[in-house]
Motif scaffolding. Structure first.
Motif, PDB file in Angstrom:
ATOM      1  N   TYR A 143       0.776  -1.205   0.115  1.00  0.00           N
ATOM      2  CA  TYR A 143      -0.118  -0.042  -0.031  1.00  0.00           C
ATOM      3  C   TYR A 143       0.764   1.094  -0.103  1.00  0.00           C
ATOM      4  O   TYR A 143       0.461   2.192  -0.692  1.00  0.00           O
ATOM      5  N   VAL A 144       1.745   1.197   0.682  1.00  0.00           N
ATOM      6  CA  VAL A 144       2.596   2.462   0.867  1.00  0.00           C
ATOM      7  C   VAL A 144       4.119   1.784   0.764  1.00  0.00           C
ATOM      8  O   VAL A 144       4.734   1.137   1.646  1.00  0.00           O
ATOM      9  N   SER A 145       4.939   2.559  -0.319  1.00  0.00           N
ATOM     10  CA  SER A 145       6.050   1.754  -0.788  1.00  0.00           C
ATOM     11  C   SER A 145       7.595   2.280   0.267  1.00  0.00           C
ATOM     12  O   SER A 145       8.216   1.634   0.092  1.00  0.00           O
ATOM     13  N   SER A 146       7.349   3.363   0.982  1.00  0.00           N
ATOM     14  CA  SER A 146       8.302   3.844   1.705  1.00  0.00           C
ATOM     15  C   SER A 146       7.818   4.871   3.025  1.00  0.00           C
ATOM     16  O   SER A 146       6.527   5.408   2.785  1.00  0.00           O
ATOM     17  N   ARG A 147       8.804   5.207   3.547  1.00  0.00           N
ATOM     18  CA  ARG A 147       8.380   6.216   4.543  1.00  0.00           C
ATOM     19  C   ARG A 147       8.143   7.718   3.771  1.00  0.00           C
ATOM     20  O   ARG A 147       7.207   8.145   4.449  1.00  0.00           O
ATOM     21  N   ASP A 148       8.887   8.022   2.826  1.00  0.00           N
ATOM     22  CA  ASP A 148       8.796   9.366   2.337  1.00  0.00           C
ATOM     23  C   ASP A 148       7.177   9.250   1.598  1.00  0.00           C
ATOM     24  O   ASP A 148       6.501  10.225   1.373  1.00  0.00           O
ATOM     25  N   GLU A 149       6.610   8.111   1.161  1.00  0.00           N
ATOM     26  CA  GLU A 149       5.363   8.097   0.579  1.00  0.00           C
ATOM     27  C   GLU A 149       4.174   8.245   1.560  1.00  0.00           C
ATOM     28  O   GLU A 149       3.342   9.030   1.585  1.00  0.00           O
ATOM     29  N   LEU A 150       4.799   7.667   2.785  1.00  0.00           N
ATOM     30  CA  LEU A 150       3.805   7.859   4.210  1.00  0.00           C
ATOM     31  C   LEU A 150       3.852   9.306   4.482  1.00  0.00           C
ATOM     32  O   LEU A 150       2.745   9.871   4.880  1.00  0.00           O
ATOM     33  N   LEU A 151       5.018  10.076   4.299  1.00  0.00           N
ATOM     34  CA  LEU A 151       4.992  11.511   4.786  1.00  0.00           C
ATOM     35  C   LEU A 151       4.196  12.228   3.581  1.00  0.00           C
ATOM     36  O   LEU A 151       3.542  13.107   4.156  1.00  0.00           O
ATOM     37  N   THR A 152       4.265  11.864   2.414  1.00  0.00           N
ATOM     38  CA  THR A 152       3.589  12.574   1.656  1.00  0.00           C
ATOM     39  C   THR A 152       2.068  12.319   1.725  1.00  0.00           C
ATOM     40  O   THR A 152       1.230  13.197   1.525  1.00  0.00           O
TER      41      THR A 152
END
Length: 234
Positions: free
Chosen positions: A52-61
């Motif tokens: 669902y979310v590929s990385s911490r940065d995508e979660l931050l976005t």
């Protein structure tokens, strides 16, 4: 809206991921966000959350977009009940930002506080929600100007060519015919507004100073409205 059970389940999982991300943002801070921790609270193995979310940065976005939209919704709701006067609506907008930031200090900090090391927000995803409130602010300034509620300066400010080009881009992007002096004042209004909010939210005054922060904020707001050149219509 999702139309199949699978799509609905995916949408619900994404909603849960953002919700849990907000909780970790409030308790651990943006720099410490971890997809493993989110997966644990979601009740799945860490590898599953990466579907669902590929990385911490995508979660931050996701959290940045969520925060900007929450702030925009707060402002829009407040304005829907405000008097039909652009200056009063500017005050309403400012107070809504202040109120939301006090209720959501971690989310405010993510949007307007210290940048997260190593994270660069993707403009294509964050600029549209991030400019919602700014667009409203500029629209209200234009209405106040068009209704002769703002005094022009006796001498126009000197705007260097590089800034003049940017001012022209602002007029074009937001479809507003604002003079340079008002764009300059609008920028000062916005940055000073965020400074006043940040001073409260990050407790720059000290814990025992200015116990009535709402009254202090209203004093800041009066000064900013005066800076715009406000003259009440009589």
């Amino acid at each position: 809206m999702p139309t199949t059970p699978r799509a609905r389940a995916r949408a619900q999982t994404m909603t849960d991921i953002v919700r849990i991300g907000r909780e970790h943002l409030a308790t651990d801070g943006a720099a410490a966000l971890s997809l493993r921790a989110v997966a644990r609270d979601l009740g799945v193995v860490s590898s599953a959350v990466y579907r669902y979310v590929s990385s911490r940065d995508e979660l931050l976005t996701l959290l940045v977009v969520d925060g900007y939209n929450a702030l925009g919704d707060e402002v829009d709701t407040a304005l829907s009940a405000a008097p039909d006067d652009p200056i009063e609506q500017l005050r309403t907008l400012a107070r809504a930002i202040h109120r939301w930031s006090r209720a959501e200090p971690a989310r405010y900090g993510l949007l307007f506080g210290t940048p997260v090391p190593g994270y660069n927000a993707p403009a294509d995803q964050t600029v549209p929600p991030g400019t919602r409130v700014i667009t409203t602010l500029l629209t209200l300034l234009a209405r106040a100007y068009q209704t002769n509620q703002l005094n022009a300066p006796s001498v126009d400010p000197h705007v260097p060519p590089t800034l003049a080009t940017t001012f022209t881009q602002i007029r074009t992007e937001f479809h507003l015919d604002l003079p340079n002096w008002l764009i300059a004042r609008g920028i000062t209004f916005w940055t000073s507004l965020l400074g006043a909010v940040s001073a409260d939210i990050f407790d720059m005054y000290g814990p025992d100073t200015f116990p009535n922060r709402n009254a202090l904020f209203d004093l800041h707001l009066d000064t900013l409205v005066d800076m715009l050149g406000y003259r009440p219509n009589r």
